[in-house]
Each structure stands twice: as C-alpha cells, then as structure tokens.
Design a protein around this motif. Structure first.
Motif, short mmCIF file in Angstrom:
data_model
loop_
_atom_site.label_atom_id
_atom_site.label_comp_id
_atom_site.label_asym_id
_atom_site.label_seq_id
_atom_site.Cartn_x
_atom_site.Cartn_y
_atom_site.Cartn_z
N HIS A 89 0.84 -1.19 0.00
CA HIS A 89 0.00 0.00 0.00
C HIS A 89 0.88 1.25 0.00
O HIS A 89 2.02 1.22 0.47
CB HIS A 89 -0.91 0.02 1.23
CG HIS A 89 -1.75 -1.21 1.36
ND1 HIS A 89 -2.90 -1.41 0.62
CD2 HIS A 89 -1.60 -2.31 2.13
CE1 HIS A 89 -3.43 -2.58 0.94
NE2 HIS A 89 -2.66 -3.15 1.86
N GLY A 90 0.35 2.33 -0.52
CA GLY A 90 1.09 3.58 -0.54
C GLY A 90 1.99 3.71 -1.74
O GLY A 90 2.28 2.74 -2.44
N ARG A 91 2.46 4.90 -1.95
CA ARG A 91 3.28 5.20 -3.13
C ARG A 91 4.78 5.20 -2.82
O ARG A 91 5.60 5.34 -3.72
CB ARG A 91 2.89 6.57 -3.69
CG ARG A 91 1.44 6.64 -4.17
CD ARG A 91 1.10 8.02 -4.71
NE ARG A 91 -0.29 8.10 -5.16
CZ ARG A 91 -0.86 9.19 -5.65
NH1 ARG A 91 -0.15 10.32 -5.73
NH2 ARG A 91 -2.12 9.18 -6.03
N GLU A 92 5.11 5.10 -1.57
CA GLU A 92 6.52 5.16 -1.20
C GLU A 92 7.27 3.92 -1.69
O GLU A 92 6.79 2.79 -1.53
CB GLU A 92 6.67 5.30 0.31
CG GLU A 92 8.11 5.54 0.76
CD GLU A 92 8.20 5.84 2.25
OE1 GLU A 92 9.33 5.93 2.75
OE2 GLU A 92 7.13 5.98 2.89
N ALA A 93 8.44 4.14 -2.26
CA ALA A 93 9.25 3.04 -2.79
C ALA A 93 10.28 2.59 -1.76
O ALA A 93 10.59 3.30 -0.81
CB ALA A 93 9.94 3.47 -4.08
N PHE A 94 10.81 1.40 -1.98
CA PHE A 94 11.90 0.89 -1.16
C PHE A 94 13.16 0.81 -2.01
O PHE A 94 13.10 0.49 -3.20
CB PHE A 94 11.56 -0.51 -0.63
CG PHE A 94 10.60 -0.51 0.51
CD1 PHE A 94 11.05 -0.50 1.82
CD2 PHE A 94 9.23 -0.53 0.29
CE1 PHE A 94 10.16 -0.51 2.88
CE2 PHE A 94 8.33 -0.54 1.34
CZ PHE A 94 8.79 -0.53 2.65
N THR A 95 14.29 1.07 -1.40
CA THR A 95 15.57 0.88 -2.08
C THR A 95 16.01 -0.57 -1.92
O THR A 95 15.43 -1.33 -1.12
CB THR A 95 16.66 1.79 -1.50
OG1 THR A 95 16.91 1.40 -0.12
CG2 THR A 95 16.21 3.26 -1.51
N ARG A 96 17.03 -0.94 -2.66
CA ARG A 96 17.53 -2.30 -2.55
C ARG A 96 18.03 -2.60 -1.14
O ARG A 96 17.74 -3.65 -0.57
CB ARG A 96 18.67 -2.51 -3.56
CG ARG A 96 19.29 -3.91 -3.50
CD ARG A 96 20.36 -4.07 -4.58
NE ARG A 96 20.91 -5.41 -4.55
CZ ARG A 96 21.93 -5.79 -3.79
NH1 ARG A 96 22.51 -4.90 -3.00
NH2 ARG A 96 22.38 -7.03 -3.82
#
Length: 287
Positions: free
Chosen positions: A245-252
C-alpha cells in the motif's frame, strides 16, 4: 562494444562481443569473461602474449578487477584470416566484490568499462597494445552468470518451521528473487506474508498488537523479552505494509534489511516458528 589488439596501428584481432558465464569456485564466485571476434589476417607473424582484461565501473572508472590474465599464454597470428577468435578470462570474485557490483547495478543492466592490454612480439621487436571500451551486460545474462557461479546458492540458515500449509520457505525464495530483479516493494510484501503466516501458526496476533501498544506507553520498562520481540515483529509488519500500500518506494538496501530482519525473527522460537532447515541467502547481507 569495440576492442582490438593492434600491431603498429594494424588490427590483429577485432572483438565485438563480451559474454559472461558463471563457474563454481572453491572460494568466492567464478566468472568467465569471453571476448568474441575475428582476425583479418596479418602480413607478418606476430606472437600475442601477456594478454590482460580489466574491469572498471562505468560511472567513475574505479576498478573492479584491474587485471585478469588470458587463459592461454600465447596466441599467434598469420596472414590467413581467422573467422572466429575467442579469448577467455577466468576470475574468482569475492562475495564482497559481487555485493559491491550489485549495489552499483541495482535493478538494471551491468555497465562496465573494459580494458584490453597485450604484449606483442614480432621480427621488429616488442610492442604494447592497449584499448578500452564501454560494455553493457544485460541484466538477465548477468543474473544467470551469478546463479551459475554459486552466488545465489546460500549457506544454511536455521529457521525452524512446523508442518504447515503455509509455504514460508517459498515466500522467502520469492522475496529474494524479487530483490535480485529489482522489485523491492514486492520483496517487502512477501516479508509481510511471512510474518502473517507466523501469526497464523502461533495464534499470537493480538498479543503482538498489545505488546506494540505497551512498547509505546508508560509501562514499556516492565515488558518482558518476549513482549519486546513481539512488538518488534509487529513494527516490522507495519513497515512491510508499505510493500502493498502507498506510493513510497523501497531501495535495494532497505528491502535487504527487511528480509534480514524477517528471517531473524522467523528463526527465533519465542516469536517465530519451530523445526526444519531452510536455505536463506546470506551472500548479500540479508543476515
């Protein structure tokens, strides 16, 4: 890609392809870089000796491996054209080197600067040949080479699982695969599925929520170690919520950290599961 070995400005061998394959190594990850090309033929015989391949980052030209020797010690040219020239360079990279490359590559193709040095011997004496070129190794080709090299094979990480309809091992494998291909949010969401499967198996979902509320209140100093670990598990599940959920991305690196924490909690019997061995990816810093 264009690389060549030249004698006094004349082309002896021209390479137009770089191929990468993985090989098992006793220590680290074995890789074979192969230059493919042809020879147009030469007016005089030339001995090509001491051929060295160098690998550098394309971004800032810092070296990965400054010098990989040619597998054959000598190659001779003649006036007759050779339609196929294959030069193989074998190297064993440490896990730290592979991890560093993967941090640079992220989820894309592997971009390299390749150098080719050679010492030439002919009737006129000795001469040096040197060229460099930018090369792009497609992501799928690179990942296949890593798997063949043993990089994605893992050390045993003890995670006790009871018999269950929930395929927690499969979820861990999926999470690792998503990280390899750059789908970091999907990897984090798999970690949430793992935590939810633990809650289902243990039947302590409400206890984890209560422990997390207690951790943020005035009575946190009285919490037991199990309550603190349950609170940690609940907070990790909340982090994983962003995977779906949400638009925030995760880095590797964030996805790797979430996977590492998930595996650590799964392997703890008081808040995780109990009794089988599973392979977990320790090669890339997940644990």
């Amino acid at each position: 890609m264009r690389l060549s070995i030249r004698d006094s400005g004349r082309y002896l061998i021209e390479f137009d392809r770089l191929e990468v394959q993985g090989r098992k190594a006793v220590s680290g990850c074995g890789l074979v870089f192969s230059l493919k090309g042809s020879s147009p033929g030469t007016e005089r015989n030339v001995d090509i000796i001491d051929v060295q391949l160098g690998l550098f980052q394309s971004k800032d030209s810092s070296f990965i491996v400054p010098s990989i020797p040619f597998a054959d010690s000598l190659r001779q040219t003649s006036q007759y054209s050779n339609g196929n020239e294959n030069f193989h360079f074998e190297v064993a990279l440490t896990l730290e080197q592979i991890n560093a490359i993967e941090e640079i590559r992220q989820d894309g193709d592997l971009k390299l600067v390749v150098t080719l040095k050679a010492l030439l011997s002919s009737s006129s004496g000795l001469e040096r040949s040197y060229e460099r070129s930018e090369v792009v190794v497609p992501r799928d080709v690179w990942l296949k080479a890593l798997r063949s090299s043993g990089f994605c094979r893992t050390v045993l990480y003890e995670i006790p699982f009871p018999a269950s309809d929930v395929d927690t091992e499969g979820l861990l494998t999926k999470a690792r695969g998503f990280i390899e291909t750059g789908h970091y949010k999907d990897a984090v969401m798999q970690c949430r599925h793992i935590i939810e499967s633990i809650e289902e198996l243990r039947g302590d979902k409400d206890e984890a929520k209560d422990a997390n509320r207690k951790a943020h209140g005035s009575s946190r100093k009285d919490m037991t170690s199990i309550e603190r670990l349950l609170s940690l598990r609940e907070q990790l599940k909340n982090v994983c919520q962003l995977g779906g959920h949400g638009r925030e991305a995760f880095t590797r690196s964030q996805a790797l950290s979430v996977l590492g924490m998930t595996m650590a909690l799964v392997s703890e019997p008081t808040v995780g599961t109990s009794v089988i061995l599973v392979e977990a990816d320790a090669d890339r810093g997940e644990v």
